[in-house]
Scaffold this active site. Structure first.
Site, mmCIF file in Angstrom:
data_model
loop_
_atom_site.group_PDB
_atom_site.id
_atom_site.type_symbol
_atom_site.label_atom_id
_atom_site.label_comp_id
_atom_site.label_asym_id
_atom_site.label_seq_id
_atom_site.Cartn_x
_atom_site.Cartn_y
_atom_site.Cartn_z
ATOM 1 C CD GLU A 34 -2.746 -1.319 -0.082
ATOM 2 O OE1 GLU A 34 -2.887 -0.337 -0.836
ATOM 3 O OE2 GLU A 34 -3.219 -2.435 -0.345
ATOM 4 C CG ASP A 67 1.808 -7.467 -5.917
ATOM 5 O OD1 ASP A 67 1.277 -7.089 -4.859
ATOM 6 O OD2 ASP A 67 1.181 -8.108 -6.795
#
Length: 679
Positions: A515, A579
């Site tokens: 995030e 990611d």
């Protein structure tokens, strides 16, 4: 209108509710070395190594379209929420206002016999209003009504959002919309699978209109009318990949300019009927859509448009009408996702209550499951990950000091929301009547729609959340410059207090890093510390970023998702960047913790694996998944997240740290010859 509630966020995955590790019942599925398939070389296929035995022993339940960590948690969670709701629904004397609200809503949903007896009757007042519209101007008012109570968005979407250039202020916006199928390409492509989806849509529409009283021939004609209108809207809609660029959705204009774009939409009538506060400016996310779609509205007859608007209303309500409508709706879902059986009614009713009264139900969930200890642990890990990201940015050889300085200002300004809102939403004005499922559904939807509309012209409420507390997910918002972690994420396999730090950093640590990295991906980097759409990069650094982002996009575009269908590296670019970056900075944070440990405990092997290896195994466990082929195809074309296999293998093949941890050699599949590295 609910569907267009503005959530300027990039998520960890599709939103699903979750459970807490403190909830009653079966323990949460967590990390275990039993999931590992040691017959596989981790340097050849790490996903298969980390998840192989899980894949062999796990089956997709018939009422699911996929099976993964998040779905496992969802199953556990709905049992917890069911317990809360059934106790609240018991209608005992002295119930609190919150228990009465959520209990009566859930009870009305569970009254299947009542719903079956009513048939289409709950929608007839709204359908009659649509049918009585004397002209297209009057129909615009009925479209507003459908958007308020739907939830459906005939023709277009409308709502409120932070101003892209004055992030502290809420502004009105209108956007493309009006489709029944998930994506514009479902109407435009000619391959056999897509053509079959359109046939299923025609069958679905025909069945619903037949149930509504039309003859089979009339219903079939209505279906063709709707497909014609929606295909015309799809042709002038922007595709998902292009829409990822916030600059392409940035078209602020005066109210008069917006009205002139599409005079046959009768937006003035629509705004008045919606109860919109006075405003002079709005953002038109896709002006070309309104220009071109205006010709669709102009050319279609009033009766055809009434048929289309009626369909949108019935489609939104079908899962909550009598059983024939429910069955018709589920058949369409089966075509899209491959799900074999409809979920038990109590599961659907738990989900509906969470969606419509989420922060009321969420209060009870938090009281039962979430304590201050979990919040403090989460804050500590967020702080560690922020320090690692700062270190990563400052060490980038390709970024100039000027841009690094601006990046640090943005990183330092990110707000962290953990667990649940500081201020709960007040649902006291929502009328809930036992036995009136559709009425309750419409009134709750109307409450949320009007709450969103009332924000227009008001300051942005920085305390507001875009997810309910019992959600296993997380998100970053560019316009708010914040990361949000609902209470549900602090549980296995993301966080397990019985596990070593290495496994937890591979789980919740990776989520935090993911995030945070979104703030600096190809979308997030375009927002400044305050949440304004502003370019704070030097021109040269911007080019260097795009070069590295293109490497990631091209790499993932080569991965096969299902059959011969490859990933869209541009659609998934933001998530793939997050990611890859999240995995690196979470590992950095773990290494710092190990370096600070004077006892040697953090560096010890467990189950024969080093901490670095267990970090990657914990990371792999989070993304173990099975999907039905139909659902995989749907996700590849509509979802900005890569499938689990590539969320694991796509990351580790770019990481020298992984290759060192597992002793991988050049030329092996998990060692990319041209590894991509943005953050």
């Amino acid at each position: 209108m609910r569907l267009f509630r503005f959530l300027p966020a990039v998520l960890l995955l599709s939103i699903v509710p979750v459970f807490s590790q403190n909830a009653p019942g079966k323990a949460a599925p967590g990390f275990s070395v039993d999931n590992i398939d040691k017959s596989i070389d981790p340097c050849v296929d790490f996903y298969q190594y980390a998840c192989g035995n899980w894949l062999k022993t796990s089956e997709i339940p018939p009422d699911q379209s996929s099976w993964a960590s998040f779905v496992e948690l969802d199953e556990r969670n709905i049992a917890t929420l069911r317990d809360i709701l059934e106790k609240a629904a018991a209608n005992q004397p002295g119930r609190s206002a919150i228990d009465a609200k959520i209990g009566d809503f859930y009870s009305s949903c569970m009254e299947e016999k009542t719903a079956n007896a009513k048939g289409l009757d709950p929608l007839r007042p709204e359908l009659e209003r649509i049918a009585s519209a004397k002209d297209k101007t009057a129909l615009a008012a009925e479209i507003a009504r459908v958007q308020l109570v739907g939830p459906a968005n005939p023709l277009f979407g409308f709502g409120s959002s932070p101003d892209l250039h004055h992030a502290g202020e809420q502004i009105a916006f209108i956007d493309q919309g009006g489709l029944s199928l998930p994506d514009r390409d479902n109407y435009l492509k000619d391959d056999a699978h897509t053509a079959d989806l359109r046939k299923h849509l025609l069958d679905y529409i025909t069945e619903v209109f037949t149930l509504g009283g039309q003859s089979p021939a009339q219903a079939a004609d209505s279906a063709q009318t709707i497909l014609r209108i929606e295909t015309a809207l799809a042709k002038v809609s922007m595709d998902r990949t292009e829409r990822r660029d916030p600059r392409k959705r940035d078209h602020k204009m005066t109210r008069e300019e917006a009205l002139a774009l599409a005079p046959d939409f009768h937006l003035d009538t629509f705004f008045t009927a919606s109860g919109t506060p006075a405003f002079t400016e709005l953002n038109v996310s896709n002006p070309e859509f309104f220009k071109q779609a205006n010709a669709v509205v102009q050319s279609e007859s009033l009766d055809s448009l009434k048929t289309y608007v009626s369909w949108q209303l019935m489609r939104g309500a079908a899962p909550w009408l009598s059983q024939p409508f429910v069955d018709a709706s589920f058949k369409m879902r089966q075509a899209l996702t491959g799900q074999k059986e409809i979920q038990a009614r109590w599961k659907r009713c738990v989900d509906l209550t969470d969606r419509e009264l989420g922060e009321a139900l969420g209060q009870r969930y938090v009281e039962q499951t979430f304590g201050s200890e979990g919040k403090q642990r989460m804050l500590k890990m967020v702080d560690a990950l922020e320090k690692s990201l700062d270190e990563d940015i400052q060490g980038l050889p390709w970024m100039t000091e000027e841009t690094k300085k601006q990046a640090k200002l943005k990183l330092d300004a990110i707000r962290n929301k953990i667990g649940y809102p500081d201020q709960w939403r007040d649902y006291s004005s929502v009328q809930v009547v036992r036995g009136d499922l559709v009425g309750n559904y419409q009134r709750a939807t109307e409450f949320e729609s009007k709450r969103e509309i009332a924000k227009i012209g008001q300051p942005v409420d920085r305390k507001e959340w875009g997810m309910t507390p019992p959600t296993v997910n997380a998100y970053y918002s560019g316009s708010y410059n914040e990361i949000v972690f609902p209470a549900g994420i602090l549980q296995p396999p993301f966080f397990d207090k019985s596990m070593d730090d290495a496994v937890n950093f591979g789980g919740i640590g990776l989520v935090i890093g993911h995030e945070l990295t979104h703030g600096f991906d190809d979308q997030g980097r375009k927002f400044d510390p305050e949440g304004n759409l502003r370019d704070w990069w030097t021109a040269e650094d911007g080019k260097e970023f795009e070069k590295r982002a293109t490497c990631v996009a091209d790499e993932y575009s080569g991965f096969v998702a299902v059959d011969d269908l490859k990933l869209n590296g541009r659609l998934t670019l933001g998530e793939n960047t997050a990611d890859n970056g999240g995995a690196r900075i979470a590992l950095m944070a773990l290494e710092h913790m190990m370096a600070d440990d004077k006892t040697g405990k953090e560096s010890a092997k467990i189950d024969g694996y080093t901490p670095e290896q267990r970090y990657f195994l914990g990371f792999g466990r989070v993304w173990c998944e099975k999907r039905r082929p139909e659902f995989e195809r749907l996700m590849v074309t509509t979802n900005p997240h890569s499938p689990g296999r590539w969320r694991v293998n796509g990351v580790v093949q770019n990481m020298p740290e992984f290759q060192k941890a597992w002793g991988c050699k050049a030329g092996q599949p998990m060692v990319s010859a041209n590894s991509c590295h943005v953050w």
